[in-house]
Design a protein around this motif. Sequence first.
Motif, PDB file in Angstrom:
ATOM      1  N   VAL A   1     -13.891 -20.567  -0.845  1.00 50.24           N
ATOM      2  CA  VAL A   1     -15.330 -20.295  -0.967  1.00 50.24           C
ATOM      3  C   VAL A   1     -15.995 -20.407   0.399  1.00 50.24           C
ATOM      4  O   VAL A   1     -16.807 -19.568   0.782  1.00 50.24           O
ATOM      5  CB  VAL A   1     -15.974 -21.264  -1.980  1.00 50.24           C
ATOM      6  CG1 VAL A   1     -17.486 -21.173  -1.950  1.00 50.24           C
ATOM      7  CG2 VAL A   1     -15.437 -21.007  -3.371  1.00 50.24           C
ATOM      8  N   HIS A   2     -15.622 -21.429   1.147  1.00 52.16           N
ATOM      9  CA  HIS A   2     -16.187 -21.638   2.479  1.00 52.16           C
ATOM     10  C   HIS A   2     -15.807 -20.480   3.417  1.00 52.16           C
ATOM     11  O   HIS A   2     -16.643 -19.998   4.201  1.00 52.16           O
ATOM     12  CB  HIS A   2     -15.702 -22.974   3.033  1.00 52.16           C
ATOM     13  CG  HIS A   2     -16.463 -23.444   4.221  1.00 52.16           C
ATOM     14  ND1 HIS A   2     -17.756 -23.898   4.156  1.00 52.16           N
ATOM     15  CD2 HIS A   2     -16.101 -23.512   5.529  1.00 52.16           C
ATOM     16  CE1 HIS A   2     -18.164 -24.234   5.358  1.00 52.16           C
ATOM     17  NE2 HIS A   2     -17.179 -24.007   6.219  1.00 52.16           N
ATOM     18  N   VAL A   3     -14.553 -20.025   3.335  1.00 54.91           N
ATOM     19  CA  VAL A   3     -14.093 -18.925   4.187  1.00 54.91           C
ATOM     20  C   VAL A   3     -14.880 -17.663   3.878  1.00 54.91           C
ATOM     21  O   VAL A   3     -15.397 -16.988   4.785  1.00 54.91           O
ATOM     22  CB  VAL A   3     -12.573 -18.693   3.996  1.00 54.91           C
ATOM     23  CG1 VAL A   3     -12.157 -17.338   4.555  1.00 54.91           C
ATOM     24  CG2 VAL A   3     -11.787 -19.788   4.669  1.00 54.91           C
TER      25      VAL A   3
ATOM     26  N   VAL B   1     -19.056 -13.691   5.229  1.00 53.83           N
ATOM     27  CA  VAL B   1     -20.255 -12.923   4.889  1.00 53.83           C
ATOM     28  C   VAL B   1     -21.388 -13.231   5.844  1.00 53.83           C
ATOM     29  O   VAL B   1     -22.073 -12.327   6.339  1.00 53.83           O
ATOM     30  CB  VAL B   1     -20.668 -13.209   3.421  1.00 53.83           C
ATOM     31  CG1 VAL B   1     -22.041 -12.631   3.119  1.00 53.83           C
ATOM     32  CG2 VAL B   1     -19.635 -12.648   2.469  1.00 53.83           C
ATOM     33  N   THR B   2     -21.612 -14.518   6.142  1.00 53.93           N
ATOM     34  CA  THR B   2     -22.733 -14.879   7.011  1.00 53.93           C
ATOM     35  C   THR B   2     -22.509 -14.452   8.458  1.00 53.93           C
ATOM     36  O   THR B   2     -23.465 -14.272   9.203  1.00 53.93           O
ATOM     37  CB  THR B   2     -23.010 -16.390   6.968  1.00 53.93           C
ATOM     38  OG1 THR B   2     -21.837 -17.091   7.344  1.00 53.93           O
ATOM     39  CG2 THR B   2     -23.461 -16.816   5.590  1.00 53.93           C
ATOM     40  N   SER B   3     -21.254 -14.289   8.865  1.00 52.64           N
ATOM     41  CA  SER B   3     -20.994 -13.901  10.257  1.00 52.64           C
ATOM     42  C   SER B   3     -20.864 -12.400  10.432  1.00 52.64           C
ATOM     43  O   SER B   3     -20.664 -11.930  11.552  1.00 52.64           O
ATOM     44  CB  SER B   3     -19.708 -14.578  10.752  1.00 52.64           C
ATOM     45  OG  SER B   3     -18.595 -14.060  10.054  1.00 52.64           O
ATOM     46  N   LEU B   4     -20.998 -11.657   9.373  1.00 51.72           N
ATOM     47  CA  LEU B   4     -20.838 -10.205   9.464  1.00 51.72           C
ATOM     48  C   LEU B   4     -22.009  -9.588  10.236  1.00 51.72           C
ATOM     49  O   LEU B   4     -23.166  -9.793   9.927  1.00 51.72           O
ATOM     50  CB  LEU B   4     -20.753  -9.616   8.052  1.00 51.72           C
ATOM     51  CG  LEU B   4     -20.230  -8.204   7.940  1.00 51.72           C
ATOM     52  CD1 LEU B   4     -18.820  -8.104   8.518  1.00 51.72           C
ATOM     53  CD2 LEU B   4     -20.226  -7.767   6.489  1.00 51.72           C
TER      54      LEU B   4
ATOM     55  N   LEU C   1     -17.672 -14.762  14.565  1.00 49.17           N
ATOM     56  CA  LEU C   1     -16.576 -15.464  13.882  1.00 49.17           C
ATOM     57  C   LEU C   1     -16.199 -16.745  14.623  1.00 49.17           C
ATOM     58  O   LEU C   1     -15.887 -17.763  14.009  1.00 49.17           O
ATOM     59  CB  LEU C   1     -15.354 -14.552  13.744  1.00 49.17           C
ATOM     60  CG  LEU C   1     -15.451 -13.447  12.700  1.00 49.17           C
ATOM     61  CD1 LEU C   1     -14.259 -12.499  12.818  1.00 49.17           C
ATOM     62  CD2 LEU C   1     -15.527 -14.034  11.303  1.00 49.17           C
ATOM     63  N   ALA C   2     -16.226 -16.696  15.960  1.00 48.84           N
ATOM     64  CA  ALA C   2     -15.893 -17.891  16.748  1.00 48.84           C
ATOM     65  C   ALA C   2     -16.932 -18.973  16.560  1.00 48.84           C
ATOM     66  O   ALA C   2     -16.635 -20.171  16.683  1.00 48.84           O
ATOM     67  CB  ALA C   2     -15.761 -17.521  18.217  1.00 48.84           C
ATOM     68  N   ALA C   3     -18.170 -18.609  16.242  1.00 46.61           N
ATOM     69  CA  ALA C   3     -19.245 -19.588  16.079  1.00 46.61           C
ATOM     70  C   ALA C   3     -19.191 -20.305  14.730  1.00 46.61           C
ATOM     71  O   ALA C   3     -19.855 -21.321  14.541  1.00 46.61           O
ATOM     72  CB  ALA C   3     -20.602 -18.904  16.246  1.00 46.61           C
ATOM     73  N   THR C   4     -18.413 -19.822  13.798  1.00 45.06           N
ATOM     74  CA  THR C   4     -18.356 -20.461  12.471  1.00 45.06           C
ATOM     75  C   THR C   4     -17.497 -21.722  12.524  1.00 45.06           C
ATOM     76  O   THR C   4     -16.661 -21.891  13.407  1.00 45.06           O
ATOM     77  CB  THR C   4     -17.761 -19.496  11.420  1.00 45.06           C
ATOM     78  OG1 THR C   4     -16.431 -19.190  11.791  1.00 45.06           O
ATOM     79  CG2 THR C   4     -18.600 -18.251  11.276  1.00 45.06           C
ATOM     80  N   ASP C   5     -17.717 -22.591  11.515  1.00 45.01           N
ATOM     81  CA  ASP C   5     -16.941 -23.841  11.444  1.00 45.01           C
ATOM     82  C   ASP C   5     -15.567 -23.635  10.815  1.00 45.01           C
ATOM     83  O   ASP C   5     -14.668 -24.444  11.019  1.00 45.01           O
ATOM     84  CB  ASP C   5     -17.702 -24.872  10.598  1.00 45.01           C
ATOM     85  CG  ASP C   5     -18.967 -25.349  11.275  1.00 45.01           C
ATOM     86  OD1 ASP C   5     -19.022 -25.271  12.519  1.00 45.01           O
ATOM     87  OD2 ASP C   5     -19.892 -25.794  10.564  1.00 45.01           O
ATOM     88  N   ALA C   6     -15.414 -22.579  10.041  1.00 46.26           N
ATOM     89  CA  ALA C   6     -14.184 -22.412   9.261  1.00 46.26           C
ATOM     90  C   ALA C   6     -13.053 -21.766  10.043  1.00 46.26           C
ATOM     91  O   ALA C   6     -11.910 -21.815   9.607  1.00 46.26           O
ATOM     92  CB  ALA C   6     -14.470 -21.589   8.011  1.00 46.26           C
TER      93      ALA C   6
END
Length: 191
Positions: free
Chosen positions: A100-102, A107-110, A145-150
């Motif tokens: 779910v987190h991935v 989606v949020t980084s798109l 994508l690099a800015a995300t925590d996952a």
Amino acid sequence: MTIEINLLPWREEVRARRSKRFFLALGLMAVLGLGGGYGMTWHYEQQLEAQQQRNAHIQAQSRQLDTAILELSELEAIRERMLEQVQVFTDLQMGRAQTVHVFSDLVTSLVDGVHYTRLSREQGSLRLVGLAENNRQVSDQLRALAATDAFSVPMLSEVETGEDGQRRRFSLSMSQHMPAGDPGENAQEVP
């Protein structure tokens, strides 16, 4: 006048008594020897029988121990299978929250103008194939994508111009990890 004493009968009598005593002692010794031999044989037979009983007892106990060891090894195998199943369930539970987190982070980084055509996941690695309108959008997508925590820093494998000449087809891979303080981790602790 001379007296003649014939000692021959007396000697014969003494000799006969001695022979009789000798044969009596010989017979008595033979009886004692046979009795002693029989007694020793009986004693050794008793010791042998007692040792055989001890050996039979040890063998019976050994068979019981072998049975117990076999049962214990079967129980250990069952325990190992159960631990593996518990680990699978734990991984699935953790993976559920992580999945779910991935997807949420994907989606949020798109970035506008980018869409994914294929997503594959193998162990902790994620491979994405997508389309973008230009190279700048591909670069923006990599930064997002690099800015995300996952995700770790994505590795761009290829960028090629699509068949229409306008879109860029890109392929990238990255590893995924659970961020610190993820609610999926705490959900596992609740009974």
